[in-house]
Design a protein around this motif. Structure first.
Motif, PDB file in Angstrom:
ATOM      1  N   ALA A   1      -2.852   0.743  13.401  1.00 52.56           N
ATOM      2  CA  ALA A   1      -2.803   1.215  12.012  1.00 52.56           C
ATOM      3  C   ALA A   1      -3.581   2.520  11.883  1.00 52.56           C
ATOM      4  O   ALA A   1      -3.163   3.437  11.169  1.00 52.56           O
ATOM      5  CB  ALA A   1      -3.362   0.157  11.071  1.00 52.56           C
TER       6      ALA A   1
ATOM      7  N   ALA B   1       2.001   7.325   7.621  1.00 53.20           N
ATOM      8  CA  ALA B   1       2.352   6.305   6.632  1.00 53.20           C
ATOM      9  C   ALA B   1       1.930   6.758   5.237  1.00 53.20           C
ATOM     10  O   ALA B   1       0.850   7.320   5.067  1.00 53.20           O
ATOM     11  CB  ALA B   1       1.675   4.988   6.981  1.00 53.20           C
TER      12      ALA B   1
ATOM     13  N   ASP C   1       0.962   5.092   2.571  1.00 47.85           N
ATOM     14  CA  ASP C   1      -0.211   4.383   2.056  1.00 47.85           C
ATOM     15  C   ASP C   1      -1.181   4.077   3.187  1.00 47.85           C
ATOM     16  O   ASP C   1      -1.746   2.989   3.272  1.00 47.85           O
ATOM     17  CB  ASP C   1       0.210   3.080   1.363  1.00 47.85           C
ATOM     18  CG  ASP C   1       1.041   3.343   0.118  1.00 47.85           C
ATOM     19  OD1 ASP C   1       0.681   4.284  -0.620  1.00 47.85           O
ATOM     20  OD2 ASP C   1       2.025   2.624  -0.106  1.00 47.85           O
TER      21      ASP C   1
ATOM     22  N   ARG D   1      -4.852   2.751   2.462  1.00 45.39           N
ATOM     23  CA  ARG D   1      -4.850   1.373   1.963  1.00 45.39           C
ATOM     24  C   ARG D   1      -4.490   0.392   3.076  1.00 45.39           C
ATOM     25  O   ARG D   1      -5.108  -0.650   3.231  1.00 45.39           O
ATOM     26  CB  ARG D   1      -3.880   1.234   0.789  1.00 45.39           C
ATOM     27  CG  ARG D   1      -4.051  -0.112   0.072  1.00 45.39           C
ATOM     28  CD  ARG D   1      -3.055  -0.303  -1.013  1.00 45.39           C
ATOM     29  NE  ARG D   1      -1.776  -0.490  -0.332  1.00 45.39           N
ATOM     30  CZ  ARG D   1      -0.607  -0.230  -0.871  1.00 45.39           C
ATOM     31  NH1 ARG D   1      -0.497   0.210  -2.079  1.00 45.39           N
ATOM     32  NH2 ARG D   1       0.503  -0.416  -0.196  1.00 45.39           N
ATOM     33  N   GLU D   2      -3.492   0.728   3.880  1.00 42.76           N
ATOM     34  CA  GLU D   2      -3.092  -0.152   4.977  1.00 42.76           C
ATOM     35  C   GLU D   2      -4.217  -0.297   5.995  1.00 42.76           C
ATOM     36  O   GLU D   2      -4.487  -1.395   6.471  1.00 42.76           O
ATOM     37  CB  GLU D   2      -1.830   0.379   5.654  1.00 42.76           C
ATOM     38  CG  GLU D   2      -0.586   0.165   4.824  1.00 42.76           C
ATOM     39  CD  GLU D   2       0.662   0.644   5.530  1.00 42.76           C
ATOM     40  OE1 GLU D   2       0.662   0.740   6.770  1.00 42.76           O
ATOM     41  OE2 GLU D   2       1.644   0.913   4.827  1.00 42.76           O
TER      42      GLU D   2
ATOM     43  N   LEU E   1      -6.810  -2.586   4.685  1.00 44.12           N
ATOM     44  CA  LEU E   1      -6.373  -3.984   4.784  1.00 44.12           C
ATOM     45  C   LEU E   1      -6.480  -4.502   6.212  1.00 44.12           C
ATOM     46  O   LEU E   1      -6.938  -5.622   6.439  1.00 44.12           O
ATOM     47  CB  LEU E   1      -4.943  -4.142   4.265  1.00 44.12           C
ATOM     48  CG  LEU E   1      -4.758  -3.961   2.763  1.00 44.12           C
ATOM     49  CD1 LEU E   1      -3.281  -4.013   2.402  1.00 44.12           C
ATOM     50  CD2 LEU E   1      -5.531  -5.003   1.987  1.00 44.12           C
ATOM     51  N   PHE E   2      -6.069  -3.696   7.178  1.00 43.26           N
ATOM     52  CA  PHE E   2      -6.187  -4.112   8.578  1.00 43.26           C
ATOM     53  C   PHE E   2      -7.648  -4.326   8.951  1.00 43.26           C
ATOM     54  O   PHE E   2      -8.009  -5.324   9.573  1.00 43.26           O
ATOM     55  CB  PHE E   2      -5.564  -3.075   9.526  1.00 43.26           C
ATOM     56  CG  PHE E   2      -4.101  -3.267   9.760  1.00 43.26           C
ATOM     57  CD1 PHE E   2      -3.642  -4.243  10.637  1.00 43.26           C
ATOM     58  CD2 PHE E   2      -3.174  -2.480   9.108  1.00 43.26           C
ATOM     59  CE1 PHE E   2      -2.289  -4.434  10.859  1.00 43.26           C
ATOM     60  CE2 PHE E   2      -1.817  -2.655   9.321  1.00 43.26           C
ATOM     61  CZ  PHE E   2      -1.367  -3.628  10.192  1.00 43.26           C
TER      62      PHE E   2
END
Length: 153
Positions: free
Chosen positions: A30, A37, A39, A42-43, A46-47
């Motif tokens: 990620a 990417a 987002d 944000r990704e 989250l990861f």
């Protein structure tokens, strides 16, 4: 004790470590793909938070359930278990720093340094743990759910 509920705890621990290594690899992926990417920040957050929660949960479950059971059956492993618990404390501190860095949307180089440190210590910890306690785990009589013993991942 219900024999159907008994686990091969040595294999369960190996499986847990494999899943946590995969979670770290997914977090690194990620980070590597972040600029492409839409987002990405944000990704990545989250990861990072997901990985942190998984590793923290694994270690908290070991400290609360697995290690007391192992210590009761194998008191000679007291020093080893103490060392493993110290590793857990150190990793919890590093995971907190990673969480804060991800939540503050720090640059990818900073996040990568956090992941490198965690990854190195995590791998060393897993290898030590597997070398020292897999054999005693093979015969551990612990009638508990895997999630209680090794964490919810």
């Amino acid at each position: 004790m219900d024999a159907a509920r008994l686990h091969a705890w040595d294999q369960e621990l190996r499986d847990a470590h494999t899943r946590l290594r995969a979670a770290l690899a997914a977090t690194r992926e990620a980070l590597a793909g972040g600029e492409e990417a839409p987002d990405a920040a944000r990704e990545l957050t989250l990861f990072c938070i997901g990985f942190c929660a998984a590793l923290d949960g694994h270690h908290l479950s070991e400290d609360r359930t697995l290690f007391p059971a192992l210590r009761a059956e194998h008191p000679e492993l007291g020093d080893v278990i103490d060392t493993l618990m110290q590793d857990h404390s150190m990793l919890a501190h590093l995971l907190s720093a990673l969480r804060r860095a991800a939540e503050r949307d720090e640059d990818p180089t900073s996040i990568e340094r956090h992941l490198d440190g965690i990854g190195a210590i995590m791998e060393s910890h897993f290898r030590f743990e597997e070398r020292e306690i897999l054999v005693p785990l093979r015969a551990l009589a612990l009638d508990r759910d895997v999630v209680d013993v090794l964490g919810p991942f």
